[in-house]
Design a protein around this motif. Structure first.
Motif, mmCIF file in Angstrom:
data_model
loop_
_atom_site.group_PDB
_atom_site.id
_atom_site.type_symbol
_atom_site.label_atom_id
_atom_site.label_comp_id
_atom_site.label_asym_id
_atom_site.label_seq_id
_atom_site.Cartn_x
_atom_site.Cartn_y
_atom_site.Cartn_z
ATOM 1 N N LEU A 70 3.860 44.543 53.329
ATOM 2 C CA LEU A 70 4.238 45.579 52.358
ATOM 3 C C LEU A 70 5.721 45.511 52.049
ATOM 4 N N ARG A 71 6.520 45.211 53.058
ATOM 5 C CA ARG A 71 7.970 45.083 52.830
ATOM 6 C C ARG A 71 8.266 43.996 51.803
ATOM 7 N N ASP A 72 7.576 42.877 51.926
ATOM 8 C CA ASP A 72 7.796 41.776 50.983
ATOM 9 C C ASP A 72 7.457 42.192 49.557
ATOM 10 N N LEU A 73 6.437 43.046 49.418
ATOM 11 C CA LEU A 73 6.093 43.549 48.084
ATOM 12 C C LEU A 73 7.195 44.440 47.525
ATOM 13 N N VAL A 74 7.774 45.274 48.381
ATOM 14 C CA VAL A 74 8.865 46.147 47.944
ATOM 15 C C VAL A 74 10.034 45.315 47.434
ATOM 16 N N LEU A 75 10.252 44.166 48.053
ATOM 17 C CA LEU A 75 11.381 43.310 47.674
ATOM 18 C C LEU A 75 11.118 42.494 46.411
ATOM 19 N N THR A 76 9.847 42.222 46.119
ATOM 20 C CA THR A 76 9.555 41.270 45.036
ATOM 21 C C THR A 76 8.711 41.820 43.896
ATOM 22 N N HIS A 77 8.103 42.991 44.058
ATOM 23 C CA HIS A 77 7.187 43.496 43.029
ATOM 24 C C HIS A 77 7.934 43.766 41.725
ATOM 25 N N PRO A 78 7.399 43.319 40.604
ATOM 26 C CA PRO A 78 8.085 43.516 39.320
ATOM 27 C C PRO A 78 8.029 44.946 38.800
ATOM 28 N N ASP A 79 7.075 45.740 39.292
ATOM 29 C CA ASP A 79 6.893 47.107 38.820
ATOM 30 C C ASP A 79 7.702 48.066 39.700
ATOM 31 N N GLU A 80 8.689 48.744 39.119
ATOM 32 C CA GLU A 80 9.550 49.652 39.879
ATOM 33 C C GLU A 80 8.756 50.786 40.506
ATOM 34 N N ARG A 81 7.796 51.332 39.766
ATOM 35 C CA ARG A 81 6.985 52.428 40.276
ATOM 36 C C ARG A 81 6.190 51.995 41.508
ATOM 37 N N LYS A 82 5.641 50.777 41.461
ATOM 38 C CA LYS A 82 4.887 50.265 42.595
ATOM 39 C C LYS A 82 5.789 50.051 43.808
ATOM 40 N N ARG A 83 7.012 49.580 43.564
ATOM 41 C CA ARG A 83 7.950 49.380 44.677
ATOM 42 C C ARG A 83 8.216 50.694 45.395
ATOM 43 N N VAL A 84 8.391 51.771 44.621
ATOM 44 C CA VAL A 84 8.636 53.090 45.206
ATOM 45 C C VAL A 84 7.410 53.565 45.989
ATOM 46 N N ASP A 85 6.223 53.423 45.410
ATOM 47 C CA ASP A 85 4.998 53.874 46.071
ATOM 48 C C ASP A 85 4.758 53.122 47.382
ATOM 49 N N ILE A 86 4.961 51.813 47.363
ATOM 50 C CA ILE A 86 4.742 51.010 48.571
ATOM 51 C C ILE A 86 5.772 51.363 49.639
ATOM 52 N N PHE A 87 6.992 51.648 49.208
ATOM 53 C CA PHE A 87 8.044 52.050 50.151
ATOM 54 C C PHE A 87 7.657 53.344 50.860
ATOM 55 N N VAL A 88 7.117 54.292 50.106
ATOM 56 C CA VAL A 88 6.665 55.549 50.703
ATOM 57 C C VAL A 88 5.507 55.308 51.668
ATOM 58 N N LEU A 89 4.599 54.411 51.304
ATOM 59 C CA LEU A 89 3.476 54.076 52.170
ATOM 60 C C LEU A 89 3.975 53.542 53.512
ATOM 61 N N ILE A 90 5.016 52.718 53.486
ATOM 62 C CA ILE A 90 5.582 52.178 54.726
ATOM 63 C C ILE A 90 6.194 53.285 55.565
ATOM 64 N N ILE A 91 6.953 54.190 54.930
ATOM 65 C CA ILE A 91 7.551 55.303 55.673
ATOM 66 C C ILE A 91 6.474 56.159 56.331
ATOM 67 N N CYS A 92 5.400 56.412 55.603
ATOM 68 C CA CYS A 92 4.295 57.203 56.167
ATOM 69 C C CYS A 92 3.688 56.504 57.381
ATOM 70 N N GLY A 93 3.565 55.164 57.313
ATOM 71 C CA GLY A 93 2.928 54.423 58.387
ATOM 72 C C GLY A 93 3.807 54.161 59.587
#
Length: 360
Positions: free
Chosen positions: A232-255
């Motif tokens: 998931l971290r790698d997705l936060v670093l490379t995902h082209p969609d800013e909204r998705k980067r934010v959502d995945i970052f929150v998912l990591i914090i929750c986990g």
């Protein structure tokens, strides 16, 4: 690197950076081979011979579980040591001292803090507008001495902390104020509802990644599915969609912070929590329930993995005991952030468990 590693094993131990893709990790005191054996049997990597040869005296101090014979214990079993060495050479297992578990968790949080620091102000504002002050949890320090003492004051029967004649317990209202999440509606309570979607489907919706990408990264740990946080971290670093980067970052914090159920992994249940956050349903009740359950478990067995949010518990605890000469007007403003204020406070870190016990 501790010298004991070189003396216990015939070849050098792998460096910490080489443990990234290990399938099994064991945290134990020194080189407790009996503990390592139990983990390998539990994971299904080794067969428990005692299930085949019943009637053996496994309590005998000279009994070797690996050979299922008497005459030597597993700690001095050369063949078991050679097997473990081969598994380490093949990166099938990593052996860590218990203290390194906390270090590894801190490294994960530091990586997340570094990612946050690299985001521009626009991305951070998008985060705040959707998820409030959750990001500040990454900077909240947990005093391990204070936390261990707090557990001893937990009253499992009444589900509260009892300090002398004073009972204290975190409430839904207090935690809601701490998180300050604009999306959350206090009257909506988080409950787990089966919606028919698989873990893979949920991850696809959150991350925007394809089914093959998701399914190849899902792992089974115990009775639940999970995904390595590094994926998931790698997705936060490379995902082209800013909204998705934010959502995945929150998912990591929750986990990793709010519901740290499995070290280095984000559990399947976290996707349910994320889905409710998206719908404006407060997660506070679920956080408190898991906090109370974990406190009771830790108190009962004297140790254990705390699955509640220790950072939130620390901030809540300091509230009633933190004395100030003057109350800033900012406390009463709409933009006031208790978590941000906590991060800015310099607290002592040199107080021992004995001293905290005396204070409380």
């Amino acid at each position: 690197m501790p010298e004991t590693r070189g003396t216990l094993w015939k070849t050098a131990w792998p460096s910490k950076g080489e443990f990234k893709d290990l399938s099994i990790r064991v945290f134990c005191d020194l080189m407790a081979l009996a503990k390592i054996w139990e983990v390998l049997v539990e994971k299904g990597s080794l067969c428990h011979l005692n299930r085949v040869f019943e009637g053996r005296n496994t309590k005998d101090p000279s009994f070797c579980e690996f050979h299922s014979i008497e005459g030597h214990d597993i700690q001095s079993c050369e063949e078991f040591r050679r097997l473990l060495q081969n598994m380490m050479d093949n990166k099938e297992i990593g052996i860590f001292y218990k203290g390194e578990e906390a270090n590894e968790k801190e490294n994960e949080l530091q990586e997340l803090r570094d990612i946050w620091a690299r985001w521009d102000e626009g991305t951070k504002q998008l985060f705040y507008q959707s998820y409030g002050d959750i990001s500040y949890l990454l900077d909240i320090k947990v005093d391990k001495h204070l936390f261990r003492v707090m557990v001893q004051f937990w009253n499992s029967a009444y589900k509260c902390f009892t300090f002398g004649e004073v009972d204290l317990v975190p409430t839904v209202e207090e935690y809601t104020v701490l998180l300050r999440c604009p999306k959350v509606q206090v009257r909506k309570t988080f409950t787990r509802v089966f919606n028919g979607q698989t873990f893979a489907k949920k991850l696809m919706n959150i991350s925007g990644m394809s089914e093959p990408w998701v399914t190849t990264r899902i792992q089974q740990k115990g009775d639940s599915k999970c995904i390595l946080w590094e994926n998931l971290r790698d997705l936060v670093l490379t995902h082209p969609d800013e909204r998705k980067r934010v959502d995945i970052f929150v998912l990591i914090i929750c986990g990793l912070v709010i519901f740290p159920k499995a070290l280095r992994h984000v559990d399947e249940a976290i996707t349910d929590l994320f889905d409710r956050l998206e719908k404006g349903i407060t997660p506070v009740l679920a956080i408190l329930v898991e906090t109370f359950r974990s406190l009771s478990t830790c108190l009962k067995i004297g140790e254990g993995w705390f699955i509640g949010c220790a950072q939130l518990l620390m901030v809540w605890f300091h509230g009633p005991f933190w004395k100030v000469d003057k109350v800033s007007y900012k406390v009463f403003s709409e933009g006031y952030s208790p978590l941000k204020e906590e991060v800015a406070i310099q607290r002592r870190e040199d107080i021992s468990e004995e001293m905290w016990m005396e204070i409380l």
